[in-house]
Write a protein that holds these residues in place. Structure first.
Motif, PDB file in Angstrom:
ATOM      1  N   HIS A   1      -3.573  11.086   3.804  1.00 26.58           N
ATOM      2  CA  HIS A   1      -2.955   9.749   3.802  1.00 26.58           C
ATOM      3  C   HIS A   1      -1.527   9.827   3.263  1.00 26.58           C
ATOM      4  O   HIS A   1      -1.301   9.971   2.059  1.00 26.58           O
ATOM      5  CB  HIS A   1      -3.770   8.755   2.981  1.00 26.58           C
ATOM      6  CG  HIS A   1      -3.261   7.347   3.098  1.00 26.58           C
ATOM      7  ND1 HIS A   1      -3.537   6.538   4.182  1.00 26.58           N
ATOM      8  CD2 HIS A   1      -2.448   6.607   2.297  1.00 26.58           C
ATOM      9  CE1 HIS A   1      -2.943   5.371   4.035  1.00 26.58           C
ATOM     10  NE2 HIS A   1      -2.271   5.387   2.902  1.00 26.58           N
TER      11      HIS A   1
ATOM     12  N   HIS B   1       2.810   8.450   4.242  1.00 24.33           N
ATOM     13  CA  HIS B   1       3.695   7.580   5.052  1.00 24.33           C
ATOM     14  C   HIS B   1       5.070   8.243   5.025  1.00 24.33           C
ATOM     15  O   HIS B   1       5.894   7.923   4.159  1.00 24.33           O
ATOM     16  CB  HIS B   1       3.861   6.192   4.418  1.00 24.33           C
ATOM     17  CG  HIS B   1       2.629   5.369   4.250  1.00 24.33           C
ATOM     18  ND1 HIS B   1       2.394   4.224   4.970  1.00 24.33           N
ATOM     19  CD2 HIS B   1       1.574   5.494   3.417  1.00 24.33           C
ATOM     20  CE1 HIS B   1       1.249   3.676   4.591  1.00 24.33           C
ATOM     21  NE2 HIS B   1       0.734   4.442   3.638  1.00 24.33           N
TER      22      HIS B   1
ATOM     23  N   HIS C   1      -6.241   0.643   5.248  1.00 25.65           N
ATOM     24  CA  HIS C   1      -6.174   0.510   3.784  1.00 25.65           C
ATOM     25  C   HIS C   1      -7.263  -0.476   3.377  1.00 25.65           C
ATOM     26  O   HIS C   1      -7.285  -1.604   3.889  1.00 25.65           O
ATOM     27  CB  HIS C   1      -4.825  -0.061   3.356  1.00 25.65           C
ATOM     28  CG  HIS C   1      -3.658   0.840   3.647  1.00 25.65           C
ATOM     29  ND1 HIS C   1      -3.054   0.900   4.872  1.00 25.65           N
ATOM     30  CD2 HIS C   1      -2.989   1.707   2.849  1.00 25.65           C
ATOM     31  CE1 HIS C   1      -2.051   1.765   4.825  1.00 25.65           C
ATOM     32  NE2 HIS C   1      -1.974   2.277   3.618  1.00 25.65           N
TER      33      HIS C   1
ATOM     34  N   HIS D   1      -7.877   4.701   0.095  1.00 23.25           N
ATOM     35  CA  HIS D   1      -7.953   4.169  -1.273  1.00 23.25           C
ATOM     36  C   HIS D   1      -9.383   3.908  -1.764  1.00 23.25           C
ATOM     37  O   HIS D   1      -9.860   4.619  -2.614  1.00 23.25           O
ATOM     38  CB  HIS D   1      -7.055   2.934  -1.455  1.00 23.25           C
ATOM     39  CG  HIS D   1      -5.636   3.228  -1.069  1.00 23.25           C
ATOM     40  ND1 HIS D   1      -4.918   4.229  -1.681  1.00 23.25           N
ATOM     41  CD2 HIS D   1      -4.828   2.712  -0.105  1.00 23.25           C
ATOM     42  CE1 HIS D   1      -3.718   4.299  -1.132  1.00 23.25           C
ATOM     43  NE2 HIS D   1      -3.634   3.408  -0.173  1.00 23.25           N
TER      44      HIS D   1
ATOM     45  N   ASP E   1      -0.219   9.511  -0.400  1.00 21.46           N
ATOM     46  CA  ASP E   1       0.447   8.237  -0.159  1.00 21.46           C
ATOM     47  C   ASP E   1       1.944   8.534  -0.019  1.00 21.46           C
ATOM     48  O   ASP E   1       2.328   9.683   0.207  1.00 21.46           O
ATOM     49  CB  ASP E   1       0.139   7.235  -1.284  1.00 21.46           C
ATOM     50  CG  ASP E   1      -0.118   5.820  -0.732  1.00 21.46           C
ATOM     51  OD1 ASP E   1       0.225   5.577   0.430  1.00 21.46           O
ATOM     52  OD2 ASP E   1      -0.677   4.990  -1.464  1.00 21.46           O
TER      53      ASP E   1
HETATM   54 ZN   LIG Z   1      -0.928   3.840   2.558  1.00 24.92          ZN
END
Ligand SMILES: [Zn+2]
Length: 411
Positions: A61, A63, A205, A262, A313
């Motif tokens: 995960h 970005h 998410h 998460h 993240d």
């Molecule tokens: Zn995220």
């Protein structure tokens, strides 16, 4: 090419002393003791000395388009305040900045020991940069839209984007409805249908904040305020009055074994539901700390049999994109997890989360995705040495190509 090192970790249970790996193009030809391997092929031997050759780490995960958002929010106040700042900054990035953020993110990720990423991608630009990069990736195209008025346009947009992209050896396309407070039920169902019919992975998410739970249970709180600030109408919406995980179950999302990012706030019932559904979880430990969440239920998830993997993240909520840093952080802060367990979370569990075959272990005919970790060389078990605060990534190889090399390595 033959790589030789003091240790080769094949998987979360097996290691070989004085080990070696023969690479043939993008594939592993053999793994074994150096003495058994050295005469099998006349190719060049690279002796890495006191180091560990192991499967590349898998970041499920991230970005990358937010790589330039580092230190954007100096003083964390609340999740909704953070989100607003991210939205404002993201809207101001032009195409060139997005491409540069992705390039920089890939470099940092490879240097930090990951060979594969599950990357959330929202921007209109940057996809070519991602597709033709050397790292292995599953790109989750992000869609969101809470108002029923935007459904027709948004579903058509995401369909078109998905149809315009072809998978290749290093690139797999997937889909991600953002979160329950930003994505309508109808859009969640649409993404689930596409993922089912096109056999795509789906991520979302979920159960990330207490605000999200309040929003779904009562339709009140900071996320309702955020939607008001963003001028998103809530008049036709009724809260489902269930937990985020039950909400996904009701929409059929859990039927396709999604990757859930998460999962910070879960009831025991939620964990049972996740275990029965075969869903995977992407836990982001340092991002979790950044947002001051209460203890993550990772140990409960693992003992219930849920496949848990790890993500960094983005740099908007983390100090680095290094998965080796993430591994050290977990080793330091989650003593209940053995170093063997940590290796599985970062390797084979990641492969399962991303639904990719042939990565996450060093095996004959598997992908030559591996890293070389420099260790301080003491008497402790090799798995513990990899998780030690002084271990260092020396080399990252994806599909047989050296994508990162520490300055001390000469080849
Ligand atoms: Zn995220």
């Amino acid at each position: 090419m033959i790589l030789r090192a003091k240790y080769v970790i094949q998987n979360d249970r097996t290691f070989i002393e004085d080990g070696a790996v023969i690479l043939c193009g993008s594939i592993i030809q053999k793994v074994g003791r150096y003495t058994e391997i050295r005469d099998l092929t006349p190719t060049k031997v690279i002796d890495l000395g006191s180091a560990v050759i192991m499967p590349g780490l898998i970041n499920t995960h991230t970005h990358l388009e937010l790589t330039h958002h580092k230190n954007l929010v100096n003083h964390y106040i609340s999740f909704t305040d953070w989100l607003l700042q991210i939205i404002t900054k993201s809207n101001s990035q032009d195409n060139q900045q997005i491409n540069q953020a992705i390039s920089d993110g890939i470099h940092l990720t490879l240097a930090g020991g990951a060979t594969t990423i599950g990357n959330i991608h929202s921007a209109e630009s940057g996809l070519k940069k991602l597709k033709y990069s050397q790292i292995r990736k599953v790109v989750f195209l992000e869609t969101l839209g809470f108002s029923p008025h935007v459904f027709a346009n948004e579903s058509a947009r995401i369909n078109k984007r998905l149809e315009s992209l072809q998978n290749d050896d290093l690139f797999t396309i997937a889909v991600t409805p953002h979160a329950p407070y930003s994505t309508s039920t109808k859009l969640y169902r649409h993404c689930t249908d596409i993922a089912k019919s096109k056999r795509l992975n789906l991520s979302t998410h979920i159960a990330e904040t207490r605000e999200e739970i309040e929003f779904l249970k009562h339709g009140t709180g900071k996320l309702t305020e955020l939607l008001n600030i963003l001028d998103i109408p809530l008049d036709t919406w009724t809260p489902p009055k269930v937990t985020p995980i039950k909400y996904l179950k009701e929409q059929g999302v859990l039927d396709i074994q999604p990757l859930l990012a998460h999962c910070n706030y879960l009831t025991n019932d939620d964990i049972d539901i996740l275990a029965k559904s075969g869903s995977s979880v992407a836990f982001c430990p340092r991002s979790h700390q950044y947002f001051h969440h209460t203890n993550h239920p990772i140990a409960r998830l693992i003992s219930a049999g849920v496949n848990v993997s790890i993500g960094t993240d983005s740099l908007a909520s983390n100090r680095s994109l290094s998965m080796l840093d993430e591994l050290k952080f977990l080793a330091n802060n989650y003593e209940e997890l053995s170093s063997e367990m940590l290796i599985s979370l970062f390797t084979i569990n990641g492969a399962k989360s991303l639904k990719l075959k042939g990565i996450g272990k060093l095996e004959k005919n598997w992908q030559a995705d591996l890293i070389v970790i420099g260790i301080s060389d003491d008497q402790r078990p090799v798995f513990e040495q990899v998780c030690d605060q002084n271990s260092e990534n020396l080399m990252t190889i994806v599909a047989g190509t050296i994508c990162y090399k520490h300055k001390t390595i000469e080849i």
